[in-house]
Design a protein around this motif. Structure first.
Motif, short mmCIF file in Angstrom:
data_model
loop_
_atom_site.label_atom_id
_atom_site.label_comp_id
_atom_site.label_asym_id
_atom_site.label_seq_id
_atom_site.Cartn_x
_atom_site.Cartn_y
_atom_site.Cartn_z
N THR A 149 -3.50 7.88 3.60
CA THR A 149 -3.12 8.84 4.76
C THR A 149 -2.42 7.48 5.18
O THR A 149 -2.15 6.18 4.50
CB THR A 149 -4.14 8.51 5.50
N PRO A 150 -0.52 8.18 6.03
CA PRO A 150 0.07 6.65 6.12
C PRO A 150 -0.04 5.81 7.20
O PRO A 150 0.31 4.84 7.76
CB PRO A 150 1.19 8.00 6.32
N ALA A 151 -1.47 6.38 8.13
CA ALA A 151 -1.19 5.43 8.95
C ALA A 151 -3.30 4.37 8.00
O ALA A 151 -3.62 5.07 7.28
CB ALA A 151 -2.31 6.75 9.73
N PRO A 152 -2.89 3.10 8.72
CA PRO A 152 -3.75 2.31 8.16
C PRO A 152 -5.43 2.60 8.76
O PRO A 152 -5.68 3.59 9.63
CB PRO A 152 -3.28 0.72 8.72
N ASP A 153 -5.92 2.15 7.46
CA ASP A 153 -7.38 3.25 7.80
C ASP A 153 -8.44 2.27 7.44
O ASP A 153 -7.95 1.33 6.80
CB ASP A 153 -7.69 4.42 7.87
N ILE A 154 -9.79 2.35 8.20
CA ILE A 154 -10.45 1.12 7.13
C ILE A 154 -10.91 1.83 5.85
O ILE A 154 -10.96 0.52 5.20
CB ILE A 154 -12.10 1.49 7.90
N ILE A 155 -10.60 2.44 5.05
CA ILE A 155 -10.75 2.60 3.50
C ILE A 155 -9.24 1.70 2.98
O ILE A 155 -10.02 1.06 2.19
CB ILE A 155 -10.13 3.97 3.27
N ALA A 188 8.18 3.56 16.75
CA ALA A 188 8.51 4.93 15.37
C ALA A 188 7.86 5.25 14.65
O ALA A 188 6.80 6.63 15.10
CB ALA A 188 9.85 5.08 14.89
N ILE A 189 7.33 4.67 13.59
CA ILE A 189 6.59 4.41 12.85
C ILE A 189 5.05 4.71 13.07
O ILE A 189 4.48 6.00 12.36
CB ILE A 189 6.69 3.04 10.92
N ARG A 190 4.59 4.49 14.16
CA ARG A 190 3.23 4.32 14.08
C ARG A 190 2.78 5.24 14.94
O ARG A 190 1.73 6.04 14.16
CB ARG A 190 3.14 3.19 15.72
N LEU A 191 4.00 6.06 15.52
CA LEU A 191 3.94 7.24 15.65
C LEU A 191 3.72 8.84 14.87
O LEU A 191 2.96 9.02 15.14
CB LEU A 191 4.96 7.31 17.37
N TRP A 209 5.18 -5.22 1.66
CA TRP A 209 4.57 -3.92 0.97
C TRP A 209 4.96 -4.59 -0.48
O TRP A 209 3.56 -3.39 -1.03
CB TRP A 209 6.15 -3.06 1.56
N TRP A 210 5.77 -4.69 -1.19
CA TRP A 210 5.96 -4.12 -2.58
C TRP A 210 5.03 -5.37 -2.98
O TRP A 210 4.64 -5.53 -4.12
CB TRP A 210 6.89 -5.53 -3.15
N ILE A 251 6.67 4.78 4.42
CA ILE A 251 5.47 5.17 4.30
C ILE A 251 4.50 5.87 4.39
O ILE A 251 3.59 6.70 3.40
CB ILE A 251 4.80 4.26 5.24
N THR A 252 5.39 7.12 4.30
CA THR A 252 4.97 8.71 4.26
C THR A 252 5.26 9.22 2.73
O THR A 252 4.74 10.54 2.37
CB THR A 252 6.24 9.58 5.38
N LYS A 253 5.25 8.77 1.53
CA LYS A 253 5.99 9.32 -0.08
C LYS A 253 5.06 8.24 -1.01
O LYS A 253 5.34 7.04 -0.85
CB LYS A 253 7.48 9.54 0.35
N LEU A 254 5.29 8.64 -1.98
CA LEU A 254 4.69 8.09 -2.83
C LEU A 254 5.96 7.12 -3.62
O LEU A 254 7.13 7.29 -3.60
CB LEU A 254 4.34 9.22 -4.02
N GLN A 255 5.38 6.09 -4.12
CA GLN A 255 6.74 4.80 -4.23
C GLN A 255 7.10 5.65 -5.24
O GLN A 255 7.02 5.26 -6.48
CB GLN A 255 5.95 3.43 -4.28
#
Length: 585
Positions: free
Chosen positions: A124-130, A171-174, A217-218, A269-273
């Motif tokens: 998921t692009p959203a941060p979560d507890i996992i 914008a990224i958060r939304l 990030w990296w 953040i929305t794609k595989l690196q």
């Protein structure tokens, strides 16, 4: 499980402006499906990551109290994290980068307490507890990495942003919220993606914050460690993604030796690196971080540092060579031969020394801004801060004397000295004058009717950084994100499915082998024909039961689901592999 904000000594010392982002973790919000998603991901991760993750991972799961079968509670994590000098707090999705890093500087792990939907179980692009709990937490049990993370936060929260950085963050958060939420119209996602893309394509020169976010990030999120030919995973984004953790180990992802150039490598953040950086060890991360910090305005100061603050259009601080710190929104600098000779803030400003506000020089006193010359007096090699009492007397820089101070760069200060303040080393850091006029050539910068003129003393700007010197000088309860995470909808169909998941969870936890699973499977097949995870969980229970007919029915059902829903076929196969201990291919 407790739904209040659980504390420990580290959380008690957090400043108010960070506490505004903390929210209680209401453990009762986690549904049986949420728990099943956590359990599936963790079982897959522990099975796979034991082979490809850094050795700290499995040991860290134990040290930080992360269980495979249950979503972690903040209470339990804080109790255990205290033993390794850390704490954890729950927040609502992405928080501003400066705040995120400042939490790290206080040895506090920020955990987005929501959990991804079953439909986004791989990533998921959203941060979560996992991502936060199962990704970040285990590695901080490694002392060397934990110190890197703390130091990164300490340096990173001082990085100066551009005015576009916060727009990009929002914008990224939304976008992350819309992509994680169920039933979001594609048009809304497309519009949010375009907004992010437009901003990222028009950022101009990368700010310090943009660069240090790239380094974060990296390394912290998507870092590999070891050698190019045999890397191991330590980045939380990879540790928490059952899809990308496998993908990143293939030749499809380019492996690059980690160095300072990563600061200029942007990410999506929305794609595989498409590429990842490999550090030889955790110590090398700190080496690169210090290399970057040496280039920051935090350590270089000067005209460029002031200009970065002006461009940010946000609260920042400069420190002069005497140690006096000026905090406010910087709006102008007068320069001469590449050096600042006069600085100006607009609006509330505070003066500090060693991160502590000078008595009588808070935002109430300097409510409309602050301006001061910087540098040496014209034709005098000795700076004011270096003058002895005899030198000061010789140049009439003493109380009750009317003086004309001509600074390099044609800045003139003329007025009657009231008093001066000194630092711990005895250097004058501030001179107050009445009936004062300040000019730059023919331009008036300050005039007597404006009141007392306070002049900061310092021959150069040695540091410039984001935020105030003393966090208590300003009301920092601001920049709370405008968007809120979207919770899963309650429907009769969803509620019915949750009951089935809870029944299977109870059966597993109580080791119930008597209650028939047939009616549950029938309800699942009839009422929820697209759900795959519960069928996998039922299969797990049947492994230890002598019900070959039901097991055969479910295996056929799962095979049919693989055909019907090819996008989850590999997830079904992965779950069955865990149950039947098949060799991974």
């Amino acid at each position: 499980m407790n739904s209040t904000i659980e504390s420990n000594p580290l959380l008690d010392r957090l400043p108010k402006h960070l506490k505004q982002f903390i929210k209680p973790q209401d453990y009762s919000d986690y549904t049986p499906i949420n728990q099943a998603v956590w359990r599936y991901v963790m079982r897959k991760n522990v099975d796979y990551l034991s082979k490809v993750a850094h050795s700290s991972y499995l040991e860290g799961l134990k040290k930080t109290g992360i269980e495979v079968d249950n979503i972690p509670s903040m209470y339990g994590m804080n109790r255990i994290l205290t033993e390794i000098g850390w704490a954890a707090v729950a927040v609502d999705g992405f928080i501003p980068p400066n705040a995120f890093m400042e939490f790290q500087a206080y040895n506090v792990l920020v955990i987005a307490s929501d959990i991804r939907q079953l439909e986004h179980i791989e990533y998921t692009p959203a941060p979560d507890i996992i991502h936060e709990g199962a990704g970040h937490a285990p590695i901080i049990a490694n002392p060397e990495y934990a110190e890197y993370l703390r130091r990164f936060g300490e340096i990173g929260c001082k990085a100066i942003s551009s005015y576009k950085d916060y727009q990009t963050y929002e914008a990224i958060r939304l976008l992350s919220i819309l992509k994680e939420a169920e039933d979001t119209p594609q048009a809304d996602i497309d519009a949010a993606e375009k907004a992010v893309e437009d901003l990222q394509n028009n950022m101009g020169e990368l700010s310090e914050m943009a660069q240090i976010r790239n380094l974060h990030w990296w390394t912290v999120e998507y870092g590999l460690i070891g050698t190019i030919d045999n890397p191991k995973i330590y980045g939380a984004g990879l540790l928490s993604s059952i899809g990308e953790s496998a993908w990143c180990m293939t030749d499809n992802v380019k492996k690059i030796p980690y160095d300072l150039s990563a600061a200029n490598q942007s990410f999506d953040i929305t794609k595989l690196q498409p590429q990842l950086y490999v550090t030889p060890d955790f110590a090398y991360l700190s080496l690169v971080l210090e290399e970057f910090a040496n280039k920051m305005a935090l350590r270089t100061g000067g005209l460029s540092g002031i200009n970065k603050l002006i461009h940010s259009n946000a609260l920042g601080t400069i420190e002069l060579s005497t140690g006096i710190q000026i905090s406010g929104v910087f709006t102008n600098v007068i320069e001469e031969e590449g050096k600042p000779v006069y600085i100006q803030t607009t609006g509330k400003t505070a003066l500090s020394y060693r991160e502590k506000e000078l008595v009588g020089h808070g935002t109430i006193k300097h409510v409309e801004g602050f301006g001061s010359p910087i540098g040496k007096l014209k034709g005098i090699n000795l700076a004011i801060e270096d003058m002895s009492p005899r030198d000061l007397s010789a140049y009439s820089i003493t109380e009750n004397k009317t003086v004309t101070l001509e600074f390099e760069g044609d800045i003139t200060v003329k007025g009657e000295i009231i008093t001066g303040s000194r630092n711990l080393h005895g250097e004058i850091i501030l001179i107050s004058l009445k009936n004062c006029t300040v000019t730059h050539e023919e331009t008036i910068l300050f005039q007597p009717e404006w009141g007392i003129y306070d002049m900061a003393v310092g021959k150069k700007v040695i540091s410039a950084f984001s935020g105030p010197a003393d966090v208590n000088s300003f009301d920092l309860i601001s920049h709370v994100p405008t968007s809120k995470t979207i919770k899963a909808k309650h429907t009769a169909e969803r509620d019915d499915l949750e009951v089935l998941y809870q029944t299977i969870r109870n059966s597993r936890e109580t080791k119930d082998i008597e209650t028939s699973l047939v009616p549950i499977f029938k309800k699942l097949r009839t009422n929820h024909p697209n759900d795959w995870l519960l069928a996998v969980e039922i299969t797990e229970l049947l492994k230890d039961r002598n019900e070959p007919q039901l097991l055969q029915e479910i295996m056929v059902y799962l095979d049919q689901l693989k055909v019907k829903r090819p996008e989850v076929a590999h997830l079904i196969a992965g779950g069955l592999d865990l149950i039947f201990d098949k060799e991974k291919t």
